[in-house]
Design an enzyme around this catalytic site. Structure first.
Site, PDB file in Angstrom:
ATOM      1  N   ASP A 185       0.867  -1.183   0.000  1.00 16.16           N
ATOM      2  CA  ASP A 185       0.000   0.000   0.000  1.00 16.16           C
ATOM      3  C   ASP A 185       0.906   1.236   0.000  1.00 16.16           C
ATOM      4  OD1 ASP A 185       0.922   0.272   2.598  1.00 16.16           O
ATOM      5  OD2 ASP A 185      -1.057   0.312   3.556  1.00 16.16           O
ATOM      6  N   CYS A 226       3.009  -3.181   4.152  1.00 19.05           N
ATOM      7  CA  CYS A 226       2.174  -2.039   4.541  1.00 19.05           C
ATOM      8  C   CYS A 226       2.897  -1.352   5.698  1.00 19.05           C
ATOM      9  CB  CYS A 226       0.743  -2.458   4.865  1.00 19.05           C
ATOM     10  SG  CYS A 226       0.536  -3.551   6.283  1.00 19.05           S
ATOM     11  N   THR A 230       2.620  -1.727   9.013  1.00 21.54           N
ATOM     12  CA  THR A 230       3.029  -2.688  10.050  1.00 21.54           C
ATOM     13  C   THR A 230       3.181  -4.118   9.546  1.00 21.54           C
ATOM     14  OG1 THR A 230       0.700  -3.101  10.500  1.00 21.54           O
ATOM     15  CG2 THR A 230       1.783  -1.402  11.852  1.00 21.54           C
ATOM     16  N   HIS A 245       8.730 -24.616   8.802  1.00 23.96           N
ATOM     17  CA  HIS A 245       7.725 -25.286   9.639  1.00 23.96           C
ATOM     18  C   HIS A 245       6.297 -25.033   9.175  1.00 23.96           C
ATOM     19  CE1 HIS A 245      10.372 -25.974  13.474  1.00 23.96           C
ATOM     20  NE2 HIS A 245      10.999 -26.317  12.351  1.00 23.96           N
ATOM     21  N   HIS A 262       5.732 -31.620  10.164  1.00 25.68           N
ATOM     22  CA  HIS A 262       5.144 -30.312   9.864  1.00 25.68           C
ATOM     23  C   HIS A 262       4.025 -30.426   8.821  1.00 25.68           C
ATOM     24  CE1 HIS A 262       8.218 -28.664  12.366  1.00 25.68           C
ATOM     25  NE2 HIS A 262       9.154 -29.238  11.624  1.00 25.68           N
TER      26      HIS A 262
HETATM   27  C1  RB5 Z   1      -1.922   2.786   6.574  1.00 18.98           C
HETATM   28  O1  RB5 Z   1      -1.929   3.966   7.289  1.00 18.98           O
HETATM   29  C2  RB5 Z   1      -1.743   1.605   7.533  1.00 18.98           C
HETATM   30  O2  RB5 Z   1      -2.889   1.451   8.301  1.00 18.98           O
HETATM   31  C3  RB5 Z   1      -1.436   0.359   6.755  1.00 18.98           C
HETATM   32  O3  RB5 Z   1      -0.305   0.547   5.987  1.00 18.98           O
HETATM   33  C4  RB5 Z   1      -1.128  -0.889   7.583  1.00 18.98           C
HETATM   34  O4  RB5 Z   1      -0.142  -0.634   8.523  1.00 18.98           O
HETATM   35  C5  RB5 Z   1      -2.278  -1.600   8.138  1.00 18.98           C
HETATM   36  O5  RB5 Z   1      -2.154  -2.663   8.767  1.00 18.98           O
END
Ligand code: RB5
Length: 144
Positions: free
Chosen positions: A2, A58, A60, A91, A126
């Protein structure tokens, strides 16, 4: 990726281009987009065997992983160190790696990707566990 993962995705693409064939499924800029749309593109490509595995970035890695794991046959993991990336392959037979561009820098992210790509499923005991994951998917997929 994203928008939050765009710059890291571009760096990873450059870092990996010499060693791997990379299929870039967007996004193409830092303009705000919705991460499930990109998880969908990548997971559909992996399910159709157009790609051996997927990498989603993204902010996180979490939203991508939650989205990716809704697709039958996709086993997505979020990693911020290399050990989990290798173990996820060995695994869990992970076929999608999710990274957080706000969590890891480009150098570490590229090491994580290399650990993921160089790992392979160990099979044996596994396989039984991965099959149990598929069983859960078939059982509950039918009800939704
Ligand atoms: C975008 O601001 C953020 O929410 C997205 O990149 C991601 O981290 C969501 O899990």
């Amino acid at each position: 990726s994203d928008h939050a993962g765009y710059l890291l995705k571009e760096e990873l693409k450059d870092a990996l281009a010499q060693e791997h064939e990379v299929l870039d499924m967007g996004t193409g800029s830092e303009e705000s987009v919705h991460y499930p749309d990109f998880a969908r593109k990548v997971c559909e490509a992996v399910r159709a065997e157009e790609a051996e595995c997927g990498i989603l970035v993204c902010g996180t890695g979490l939203g991508m992983a939650v989205s990716a794991n809704k697709f039958p046959g996709i086993r997505a993991i979020v990693c911020s160190e290399t050990f989990s990336a290798r173990m996820g392959r060995e695994h869990n037979d992970a076929n999608v790696l999710c990274l957080g561009a706000r969590v890891v820098g480009a150098g570490l992210a590229s090491d994580i990707v290399r650990a993921f790509l160089s790992g392979s499923f160990a099979g044996g005991r596994h396989s039984i566990r991965v099959q149990k994951i598929a069983d859960i998917e078939s059982e509950f997929g039918r009800r939704s």
